[in-house]
Design a protein around this motif. Structure first.
Motif, PDB file in Angstrom:
ATOM      1  N   GLY A  98      -2.163  10.715   3.160  1.00 44.21           N
ATOM      2  CA  GLY A  98      -1.502  11.314   4.197  1.00 44.21           C
ATOM      3  C   GLY A  98      -0.097  11.087   4.374  1.00 44.21           C
ATOM      4  O   GLY A  98       0.625  11.474   5.182  1.00 44.21           O
ATOM      5  N   SER A  99       0.522  10.205   3.455  1.00 43.88           N
ATOM      6  CA  SER A  99       1.932   9.781   3.719  1.00 43.88           C
ATOM      7  C   SER A  99       2.885  10.926   3.498  1.00 43.88           C
ATOM      8  O   SER A  99       3.976  11.150   4.276  1.00 43.88           O
ATOM      9  CB  SER A  99       2.312   8.562   2.803  1.00 43.88           C
TER      10      SER A  99
ATOM     11  N   LEU B  72       0.761  -1.344   0.043  1.00 42.14           N
ATOM     12  CA  LEU B  72       0.100   0.050  -0.061  1.00 42.14           C
ATOM     13  C   LEU B  72       0.951   1.090   0.162  1.00 42.14           C
ATOM     14  O   LEU B  72       1.829   1.429   0.586  1.00 42.14           O
ATOM     15  CB  LEU B  72      -0.723   0.104   1.133  1.00 42.14           C
ATOM     16  N   GLY B  73       0.566   2.395  -0.804  1.00 44.26           N
ATOM     17  CA  GLY B  73       1.299   3.237  -0.865  1.00 44.26           C
ATOM     18  C   GLY B  73       1.302   4.445   0.003  1.00 44.26           C
ATOM     19  O   GLY B  73       1.926   5.584  -0.091  1.00 44.26           O
ATOM     20  N   SER B  74       0.018   4.435   0.938  1.00 40.91           N
ATOM     21  CA  SER B  74      -0.163   5.487   1.859  1.00 40.91           C
ATOM     22  C   SER B  74      -0.974   4.880   2.958  1.00 40.91           C
ATOM     23  O   SER B  74      -0.825   3.772   3.144  1.00 40.91           O
ATOM     24  CB  SER B  74      -0.839   6.587   1.148  1.00 40.91           C
ATOM     25  N   VAL B  75      -1.337   5.857   3.749  1.00 42.35           N
ATOM     26  CA  VAL B  75      -2.535   5.501   4.864  1.00 42.35           C
ATOM     27  C   VAL B  75      -1.688   4.841   6.002  1.00 42.35           C
ATOM     28  O   VAL B  75      -1.855   5.070   7.213  1.00 42.35           O
ATOM     29  CB  VAL B  75      -3.661   4.652   4.225  1.00 42.35           C
ATOM     30  N   LEU B  76      -1.307   3.629   5.834  1.00 39.03           N
ATOM     31  CA  LEU B  76      -0.865   2.712   6.866  1.00 39.03           C
ATOM     32  C   LEU B  76       0.475   3.336   7.848  1.00 39.03           C
ATOM     33  O   LEU B  76       1.167   4.175   7.425  1.00 39.03           O
ATOM     34  CB  LEU B  76      -0.515   1.290   6.436  1.00 39.03           C
TER      35      LEU B  76
ATOM     36  N   ALA C  32      -2.359  20.237   6.739  1.00 39.45           N
ATOM     37  CA  ALA C  32      -2.512  19.651   5.646  1.00 39.45           C
ATOM     38  C   ALA C  32      -3.709  20.108   4.930  1.00 39.45           C
ATOM     39  O   ALA C  32      -4.756  20.872   5.235  1.00 39.45           O
ATOM     40  CB  ALA C  32      -3.674  18.151   6.457  1.00 39.45           C
ATOM     41  N   CYS C  33      -3.253  20.115   3.638  1.00 40.95           N
ATOM     42  CA  CYS C  33      -3.925  20.741   2.408  1.00 40.95           C
ATOM     43  C   CYS C  33      -4.636  19.597   1.651  1.00 40.95           C
ATOM     44  O   CYS C  33      -3.976  18.945   0.840  1.00 40.95           O
ATOM     45  CB  CYS C  33      -3.010  21.594   1.695  1.00 40.95           C
ATOM     46  N   GLU C  34      -6.115  19.617   1.601  1.00 38.63           N
ATOM     47  CA  GLU C  34      -6.643  18.669   0.977  1.00 38.63           C
ATOM     48  C   GLU C  34      -7.481  19.276  -0.245  1.00 38.63           C
ATOM     49  O   GLU C  34      -7.745  20.484  -0.290  1.00 38.63           O
ATOM     50  CB  GLU C  34      -7.561  17.613   1.702  1.00 38.63           C
ATOM     51  N   PRO C  35      -7.813  18.637  -1.247  1.00 37.67           N
ATOM     52  CA  PRO C  35      -8.746  19.137  -2.288  1.00 37.67           C
ATOM     53  C   PRO C  35      -9.975  19.315  -1.792  1.00 37.67           C
ATOM     54  O   PRO C  35     -10.721  18.292  -1.156  1.00 37.67           O
ATOM     55  CB  PRO C  35      -8.574  18.133  -3.650  1.00 37.67           C
TER      56      PRO C  35
ATOM     57  N   ARG D  45      -7.377  11.460  -4.635  1.00 45.19           N
ATOM     58  CA  ARG D  45      -8.870  10.791  -4.714  1.00 45.19           C
ATOM     59  C   ARG D  45      -8.830   9.719  -3.821  1.00 45.19           C
ATOM     60  O   ARG D  45      -9.176   8.554  -4.226  1.00 45.19           O
ATOM     61  CB  ARG D  45      -9.082  10.530  -6.095  1.00 45.19           C
ATOM     62  N   TYR D  46      -8.877   9.844  -2.522  1.00 43.47           N
ATOM     63  CA  TYR D  46      -9.295   8.638  -1.511  1.00 43.47           C
ATOM     64  C   TYR D  46     -10.161   9.036  -0.513  1.00 43.47           C
ATOM     65  O   TYR D  46     -10.033  10.262   0.021  1.00 43.47           O
ATOM     66  CB  TYR D  46      -7.879   8.307  -0.894  1.00 43.47           C
ATOM     67  N   HIS D  47     -10.959   8.002  -0.561  1.00 45.58           N
ATOM     68  CA  HIS D  47     -12.073   8.393   0.739  1.00 45.58           C
ATOM     69  C   HIS D  47     -11.559   8.855   2.119  1.00 45.58           C
ATOM     70  O   HIS D  47     -12.377   9.335   2.845  1.00 45.58           O
ATOM     71  CB  HIS D  47     -13.167   7.237   0.505  1.00 45.58           C
ATOM     72  N   GLY D  48     -10.344   8.144   2.853  1.00 40.91           N
ATOM     73  CA  GLY D  48     -10.031   8.361   3.789  1.00 40.91           C
ATOM     74  C   GLY D  48      -8.963   9.002   4.129  1.00 40.91           C
ATOM     75  O   GLY D  48      -8.234   9.558   3.252  1.00 40.91           O
ATOM     76  N   MET D  49      -8.325   9.074   5.495  1.00 37.23           N
ATOM     77  CA  MET D  49      -7.010   9.607   5.747  1.00 37.23           C
ATOM     78  C   MET D  49      -6.257   8.781   6.572  1.00 37.23           C
ATOM     79  O   MET D  49      -6.936   7.879   7.255  1.00 37.23           O
ATOM     80  CB  MET D  49      -7.247  10.967   6.315  1.00 37.23           C
ATOM     81  N   ALA D  50      -4.889   8.786   6.333  1.00 39.57           N
ATOM     82  CA  ALA D  50      -4.070   8.018   7.450  1.00 39.57           C
ATOM     83  C   ALA D  50      -4.618   7.849   8.885  1.00 39.57           C
ATOM     84  O   ALA D  50      -4.973   8.981   9.296  1.00 39.57           O
ATOM     85  CB  ALA D  50      -2.914   8.342   7.235  1.00 39.57           C
ATOM     86  N   PRO D  51      -4.722   6.906   9.447  1.00 42.84           N
ATOM     87  CA  PRO D  51      -5.241   6.936  10.985  1.00 42.84           C
ATOM     88  C   PRO D  51      -4.358   7.764  11.581  1.00 42.84           C
ATOM     89  O   PRO D  51      -4.815   8.404  12.656  1.00 42.84           O
ATOM     90  CB  PRO D  51      -5.192   5.388  11.417  1.00 42.84           C
ATOM     91  N   MET D  52      -2.972   7.644  11.456  1.00 40.91           N
ATOM     92  CA  MET D  52      -2.159   8.466  12.519  1.00 40.91           C
ATOM     93  C   MET D  52      -2.212   9.908  12.177  1.00 40.91           C
ATOM     94  O   MET D  52      -2.379  10.854  12.897  1.00 40.91           O
ATOM     95  CB  MET D  52      -0.707   8.120  12.143  1.00 40.91           C
ATOM     96  N   VAL D  53      -2.370  10.344  11.156  1.00 37.93           N
ATOM     97  CA  VAL D  53      -2.729  11.773  10.810  1.00 37.93           C
ATOM     98  C   VAL D  53      -4.365  12.191  11.276  1.00 37.93           C
ATOM     99  O   VAL D  53      -4.295  13.295  11.942  1.00 37.93           O
ATOM    100  CB  VAL D  53      -2.822  12.265   9.013  1.00 37.93           C
ATOM    101  N   SER D  54      -5.091  11.244  11.156  1.00 41.54           N
ATOM    102  CA  SER D  54      -6.551  11.440  11.538  1.00 41.54           C
ATOM    103  C   SER D  54      -6.503  11.637  13.082  1.00 41.54           C
ATOM    104  O   SER D  54      -6.885  12.605  13.733  1.00 41.54           O
ATOM    105  CB  SER D  54      -7.240  10.263  10.998  1.00 41.54           C
ATOM    106  N   HIS D  55      -5.651  10.960  13.826  1.00 41.98           N
ATOM    107  CA  HIS D  55      -5.405  10.965  15.052  1.00 41.98           C
ATOM    108  C   HIS D  55      -4.977  12.317  15.670  1.00 41.98           C
ATOM    109  O   HIS D  55      -5.462  12.915  16.611  1.00 41.98           O
ATOM    110  CB  HIS D  55      -4.610   9.662  15.568  1.00 41.98           C
ATOM    111  N   ALA D  56      -3.840  12.698  14.901  1.00 40.95           N
ATOM    112  CA  ALA D  56      -3.293  13.781  15.238  1.00 40.95           C
ATOM    113  C   ALA D  56      -4.190  15.298  15.157  1.00 40.95           C
ATOM    114  O   ALA D  56      -4.191  15.892  16.133  1.00 40.95           O
ATOM    115  CB  ALA D  56      -2.080  13.934  14.350  1.00 40.95           C
TER     116      ALA D  56
END
Lengths: 435, 435
Positions: A277-278, A237-241, A302-305, A350-361
């Motif tokens: 988020g990576s 996986l290229g991101s998220v984890l 964090a700058c998201e579309p 274009r991803y529905h979620g965000m890395a759990p560690m970024v979300s947590h922060a």
């Protein structure tokens, strides 16, 4: 009529080259410094915390261990450091021409990941994931890709470390960006349009919506299924984890050192674009660790579309990483696993979620998030290109836009750091409507 | 519906940044060391040597003076050095992974110009030409481009130094490589397909051959005509001329220093690809000067495409640089100004002639030349990419092929230097048939 490229001897052994000390020797793990522990990933069936055995069909043991480690620093193997040294440390550059063009009193620095052979930050984790898979006997890696940066990066890693790589690329990007597929092929990777008829997940999606433009969630389902069915294959996986964010920390580790060589104190604010988020985490987490351990107060944004606003509009709850529900449940900011974002130009976001560690922060108030409109992003990308020469990746332009807006409004000599996650030369059609 | 990019203040004044000493302070001029003087360029009407007045409609005085200077070293203005420092010195890299893959006892180094924002060596002269034009009051530069590397580089230079840039791109490339046009547009350049109906030269060619694929010679005629008709415009050439080769000498000047840091003595052999000759000359002439002044014996090998073999098959005689006969007559290896090369993948090498100074050096026996088949070039490009990560420009693959063949045959630890003039990410369709 073309002659094949002769097979060559790949080796997981280091060359024995002296690696400059400016290439980090360890990855940094924010988990060690967080004031509250991360919520665990849950098994999709039992909803109990996943254990190593649950993840073994998908990942090698070393990466499973990195996913949950509490160590602050994880040593980088010599073979990986030698490959990093092909393009690392990436430069931290003072954008003096942009400052002059904006007439700002602020000082702007950009950390440029486009110097990697694949043109983005993605090889930082692709090399690491390929290495740990190869030493544990994996012969094939499967993965998804959006804009194609990740698929190209994993194909590069496969070429350098002797693994076969099979990529499912989101159809919207596969159709509009043929250069990326060719890049994967030059590196020896195989690329399929997703959804495909090669997997059960793909066939089910095509049956219900034959004209879908695809999504990262769908492509992940396909790649996970293909890996699970092949005992010599693993999924990547290229991101998220967490382990992906860990590998990307080389960006911020370098930036900390480079920044201290040219400025005193800490940056006032750092802008990074956020899809999974990576890249954002890679640049900002080492600075966040500095905030938490040393009391500095660098703002991290964090700058998201605006078209795919998981942090600013999504819910913070457990959700799957993919459409078919094959992945573990992760607590994250999410627009829902079935959200199909519009075919915005920044395919990598274009991803529905965000890395759990970024979300947590973000949930703990340690980071901020802003949504950027596409037109503003591209205008900023063109401004940046005409001042600094580099054409930013469409993803990166979201951070560029936020940084430029901040610099235009600045009245003091504050210091801005901007994450330039990649160059946009293979994404020039995205600029077409703008220019 | 897009908002324009706000106009910004450009300046020819230096920023005042400290430029590292590793960025050359002077260009090197081989003319000072040649055992026989260069044959002069001739006026196309009188066939007498051209004087400064003849060239004034096309070029600024500073470049006209550089075209005929006998000085060995020409100082680089601070504004240009600061821009060079955005990506220079370009790296000289030991290709250890390629050596391991080939199993060769030779040591292979590549000098990589793909780190420039435009992805090739071309900005080295584009920046210099734009600068000298701007300080003499030129507001518009016209030029031709083949594969698009030169047009993109001059557009970049125009963005950084505040000039309008108008480009005529060879139709075969214009149609097959839309990304390059977009790259020019992001930098603010205007790009026309050549032959066009905007010039008398273009209209005449279209009248006699409406389906022509175009050629560099035709595009030069159009750009020269457009410059001659506009008193605020000058013409800019991306290769061939002495002052262009002078500017490219930063490549070899750096390589001399970088090589001495890692090896004793001089390289045994240097391979560079040759279209118009500027990349080849830029890398090799400083080493040739060392051969002539200090008695070293580095072999210098020009690698040209078998489909456009001006050095290995052309005549050494006076010929025009363009199809319409508007340029001065230059003594060079030529296939004839009306030669239309096949639409080979290395668009940047599709030129009927060869730089007069390169031609002169080959004629004096100071350099060698080999012709490389296209299939061998692409196979070598793929091998290089899978070992070293970088996808070479199609032009560069000709030098890569010659170097790999040499390394495969090597039985001793000789030292090879290879000119990697650019990366191939915007030329990936050229690889399509091969992969």
């Amino acid at each position: 009529m073309t002659m094949p490229v002769p097979p060559v001897q790949r080796s997981l052994e280091p060359l024995g080259t002296a690696v400059p000390s400016t290439v980090p020797s360890h990855w940094y793990n924010l988990a060690a410094d967080l004031p509250e522990p991360m919520p665990p990933h849950l098994h999709p069936g039992t909803r109990e915390p996943v254990g190593p055995d649950d993840l073994a069909p998908l990942f090698p043991q070393a990466l499973i261990a990195q996913e949950v480690t509490a160590e602050r620093y994880v040593e980088i193997p010599q073979t990986i450091r030698e490959i990093y040294a092909m393009w690392r440390p990436s430069p931290l550059v003072r954008a003096e021409r942009l400052e002059r063009a904006l007439g700002t009193p602020a000082r702007i620095y950009y950390k440029y990941e486009g110097v990697s052979p694949a043109g983005s930050h993605k090889p930082n984790t692709a090399i690491a994931q390929a290495y740990y898979n190869a030493i544990e006997g994996t012969t094939t890696l499967t993965t998804e890709t959006g804009a194609g940066q990740w698929g190209a990066s994993l194909s590069l890693a496969g070429a350098l470390l002797g693994l076969d790589v099979e990529v499912w690329q989101v159809r919207a990007s596969y159709d509009s960006k043929p250069y990326r597929r060719l890049q994967m092929q030059v590196y020896g990777g195989i690329c399929h349009s997703s959804p495909s008829d090669l997997t059960e997940a793909g066939r089910a999606i095509l049956a219900s919506d034959p004209d879908t433009t695809g999504s990262l969630g769908m492509a992940i389902s396909e790649a996970v299924e293909a890996a699970a069915k092949n005992p010599k294959a693993h999924y990547s996986l290229g991101s998220v984890l967490n382990h992906v964010l860990l590998h990307q920390s080389v960006i911020g580790q370098e930036a900390l050192v480079q920044f201290a060589e040219v400025e005193s104190g800490a940056p006032d604010v750092i802008f990074g674009c956020a899809g999974g988020g990576s890249n954002l985490a890679g640049l900002t987490f080492p600075f966040l660790g500095q905030n938490l351990r040393e009391g500095t107060s660098t703002r991290l944004v964090a700058c998201e579309p605006a078209a795919c606003p998981s942090l600013t509009q999504g819910e913070y709850r457990y959700d799957h990483g993919d459409v078919a529900g094959l992945t573990p449940l992760m607590k994250m900011h999410t627009l829902g696993k079935d959200f199909v974002p519009p075919a915005i130009h920044a395919g990598g976001l274009r991803y529905h979620g965000m890395a759990p560690m970024v979300s947590h922060a973000v949930n703990l108030g340690l980071m901020e998030a802003v949504a950027v409109e596409q037109t503003d992003a591209f205008r900023a990308g063109v401004e940046f290109a005409r001042a600094e020469g580099i054409i930013p990746a469409p993803e990166s332009t979201h951070a560029v836009a936020a940084a430029i807006a901040h610099a235009r409004a600045a009245t003091t000599d504050e210091v801005i750091v901007l994450g330039l996650s990649g160059n946009g030369v293979l994404d020039l059609p995205a600029y077409d409507e703008y220019v």
